[in-house]
Design an enzyme around this catalytic site. Sequence first.
Site, mmCIF file in Angstrom:
data_model
loop_
_atom_site.group_PDB
_atom_site.id
_atom_site.type_symbol
_atom_site.label_atom_id
_atom_site.label_comp_id
_atom_site.label_asym_id
_atom_site.label_seq_id
_atom_site.Cartn_x
_atom_site.Cartn_y
_atom_site.Cartn_z
ATOM 1 N N ASP A 172 -82.161 27.623 -16.341
ATOM 2 C CA ASP A 172 -83.471 27.120 -15.915
ATOM 3 C C ASP A 172 -84.353 28.241 -15.364
ATOM 4 O OD1 ASP A 172 -85.396 25.226 -15.536
ATOM 5 O OD2 ASP A 172 -84.599 24.486 -13.636
ATOM 6 N N HIS A 194 -89.018 31.740 -22.762
ATOM 7 C CA HIS A 194 -87.898 31.257 -23.583
ATOM 8 C C HIS A 194 -87.331 32.395 -24.434
ATOM 9 C CE1 HIS A 194 -88.774 27.387 -22.063
ATOM 10 N NE2 HIS A 194 -89.890 27.206 -22.739
ATOM 11 N N LEU A 212 -64.399 32.909 -27.883
ATOM 12 C CA LEU A 212 -65.179 31.993 -27.044
ATOM 13 C C LEU A 212 -65.757 30.833 -27.869
ATOM 14 C CD1 LEU A 212 -66.815 31.552 -24.314
ATOM 15 C CD2 LEU A 212 -68.643 32.829 -25.449
HETATM 16 C C1 IPE Z 1 -85.403 26.268 -18.966
HETATM 17 O O1 IPE Z 1 -86.531 26.847 -18.452
HETATM 18 C C2 IPE Z 1 -85.423 26.221 -20.462
HETATM 19 C C3 IPE Z 1 -85.641 24.881 -21.002
HETATM 20 C C4 IPE Z 1 -85.782 23.780 -20.344
HETATM 21 C C5 IPE Z 1 -85.742 24.803 -22.428
HETATM 22 P P1 IPE Z 1 -87.801 25.966 -18.133
HETATM 23 O O2 IPE Z 1 -88.668 25.975 -19.323
HETATM 24 O O3 IPE Z 1 -87.388 24.627 -17.618
HETATM 25 O O4 IPE Z 1 -88.467 26.812 -16.987
HETATM 26 P P2 IPE Z 1 -89.162 26.237 -15.680
HETATM 27 O O5 IPE Z 1 -88.147 25.380 -14.989
HETATM 28 O O6 IPE Z 1 -90.340 25.468 -16.151
HETATM 29 O O7 IPE Z 1 -89.486 27.467 -14.927
HETATM 30 C C1 IPE Z 2 -82.912 21.295 -17.698
HETATM 31 O O1 IPE Z 2 -83.984 21.992 -17.228
HETATM 32 C C2 IPE Z 2 -82.823 21.383 -19.187
HETATM 33 C C3 IPE Z 2 -82.568 22.705 -19.721
HETATM 34 C C4 IPE Z 2 -82.319 23.805 -19.057
HETATM 35 C C5 IPE Z 2 -82.573 22.771 -21.145
HETATM 36 P P1 IPE Z 2 -85.393 21.308 -16.965
HETATM 37 O O2 IPE Z 2 -86.241 22.372 -16.450
HETATM 38 O O3 IPE Z 2 -85.833 20.567 -18.144
HETATM 39 O O4 IPE Z 2 -85.016 20.252 -15.826
HETATM 40 P P2 IPE Z 2 -85.897 19.604 -14.701
HETATM 41 O O5 IPE Z 2 -87.065 19.019 -15.390
HETATM 42 O O6 IPE Z 2 -86.285 20.692 -13.757
HETATM 43 O O7 IPE Z 2 -84.995 18.622 -14.074
HETATM 44 MG MG MG Z 3 -86.999 23.918 -15.724
#
Ligand code: IPE
Ligand code: IPE
Ligand code: MG
Length: 614
Positions: free
Chosen positions: A387, A404, A496
């Site tokens: 995240d 990403h 893995l």
């Molecule tokens: C996690 O990073 C990747 C995915 C959910 C695909 P985020 O895109 O959720 O990044 P934040 O949480 O908005 O910073």
């Molecule tokens: C969880 O992250 C999903 C992924 C990392 C793919 P999100 O960023 O989507 O989760 P929330 O919205 O903070 O809970």
């Molecule tokens: Mg996120």
Amino acid sequence: MRRSTTRSVTRSLSRSGRERSALDAAYDECRHLVRTTRPTEHALMQLMPPVARPACWALYAAFSRADDLIDSTEGTPEERSRRLQEWRVALESDLASGTSEDPIRLALTDSVWHWGLDLGDLLAAMDAVQRDDGRTGVANWQEWRERAHSQNISWPEQLMRMLVRVGLPVPVRLRDLPGFTRFVDGLFLTDMLRDLREDLDAGQVWFPADVMDRFRVTPADLIAREWTPEVRELIAHLTGQAREWLEGSRRALRNTLPLGPSIVLDSAVELFGAELDAIVRAGSAVLHRPVRVPRHIEWRLLGPARARAAVVWRLTLPPGRADAPARTAAAPATPGDATAPDPLTGTGLPTTRIAEPPLPPRPHRDGARPPAIAEAHLPQHVAIVMDGNGRWATGLGLPRDEGHRAGAVALRDVVQGALEIGLAHLTVYAFSTENWKRSPDEVSKLFAIMRSELLDGELLDHDVRLRWVGSPDGLPDDVVEVLRAQEHATRHRTGLTLNVCVNYGGRAELAQAGAALARAALAGEVDPARVSEQLFAAHLPHHALPDVDLLWRTSGEIRTSNFLPWHAHYAELHFTDQPWPEVDRLDLWEAVVAYTQRKRRKGAASAAPAKGAE
Ligand code: IPE
Ligand code: IPE
Ligand code: MG
């Protein structure tokens, strides 16, 4: 930034000595080509952080190769166009296979792979060069600018991408910065003037027709190399225009770029300004020979810039990031399962490159070694909520998809770290069923990144078995195809197991198990009175997934967000603050070491040390 003491960036050892020296020779050839044909650009590349220079040579060499193929005077226009088309097709297949017979394409392939460059965009820039075939000219500055931008902006954007990778907060989408597009205009026009002879040799005139009309110059006048007063005035006007754009861009960008890139930009404006001076001095010779800046002027301009750049990169980049050659190797191509879709066209099911036997893990860039953890103390299954990509990118003023992209690079390193400690299962949350709430643009970019990572990342080079966890519902076909293809291609791997959760939702998974049990009960195969935890687990769509021992989430969020509710029921939880793109394998090792110190009671009274499978 992250911990780092004595960082000396190590080169990837994942190629044999012979392959590495072929790669070194390929980069050297690119450098030679740039130095001899475009000394100004070569000098500017020397101002970039040393780690990024080889990729700069490769990018520029590829760009000028494409340009030369179409601009050369050999053969008919159709033949030239066909040659460029063949080169592009060969490049696509090299990029898919990770290697090449051609040195320029080999270096470019390696750079694309190593830095996570935007392939699609580079190819689109080449296509724009190709489209010049058959065109006779441009009507006005607007058309001229479209031509300049479509062919040129992608290249400096790749340089920015590299700077982001080495830890510098720079904007990647230069095309959105008006100051920068003006810089590209100035550069392109200067380039066109200094190499005017080449265009004229090919019978082409690319100055806007309305400007030519204003100065009462026809393309035929230029092609006949007539140095009339009108032609002289036209050239004077164009050099003035180029200078105005270059200077204007410097003013506009003054406060938007960090110090290092500003030095490069300033020096570019100075050097191209010196080229414009040389063009003015050359007079009629501009029609007959390429114009170059005298060496002593170049040295006078560049000497101080070089010294300043060296200091600035040292001070502004994280330790060790600036100064090692990026001669890491792309994966060698070995024919494997012919199942994956073509990474670039998305059509058909051509080859998946898969290293057989798999390569050993790529060493950490600082040479860090994994902690020694006895197998019995290792978690058997680590699951990660990767995240913070979006916040990382936004914090740097970048679009979310750059987060990403950087996140994919972080995952590569973590996978290498998992291989190094001998982890059996790693599960990563890549796209949740809730993530459909994001903008269609972010979602489609995320899938594009995922897809190119699966096809062109280093996954297939190492002993990794890929498993996809999630539902195909709503996913684009090409994503489903590549997930299935790579699962199939890696099915025999024994190292893995990397479970990638794409379009995964924990509750959906439980509901599916419930539905499967209900169906089985209706069919008389299951007695509802005998539904046990084991029986329930056996009806989960991914029943082979072992229980999670350690669940790690980055970016400071303390929740599990619908991730593996069944399998992680007794997982040790680990939360860290850094956003995912800043993570590398050292963070995984730290999490695993912390795990070994946990007491996993699982309801019992005595404190058992943490263990994996029990
Ligand atoms: C996690 O990073 C990747 C995915 C959910 C695909 P985020 O895109 O959720 O990044 P934040 O949480 O908005 O910073
Ligand atoms: C969880 O992250 C999903 C992924 C990392 C793919 P999100 O960023 O989507 O989760 P929330 O919205 O903070 O809970
Ligand atoms: Mg996120």
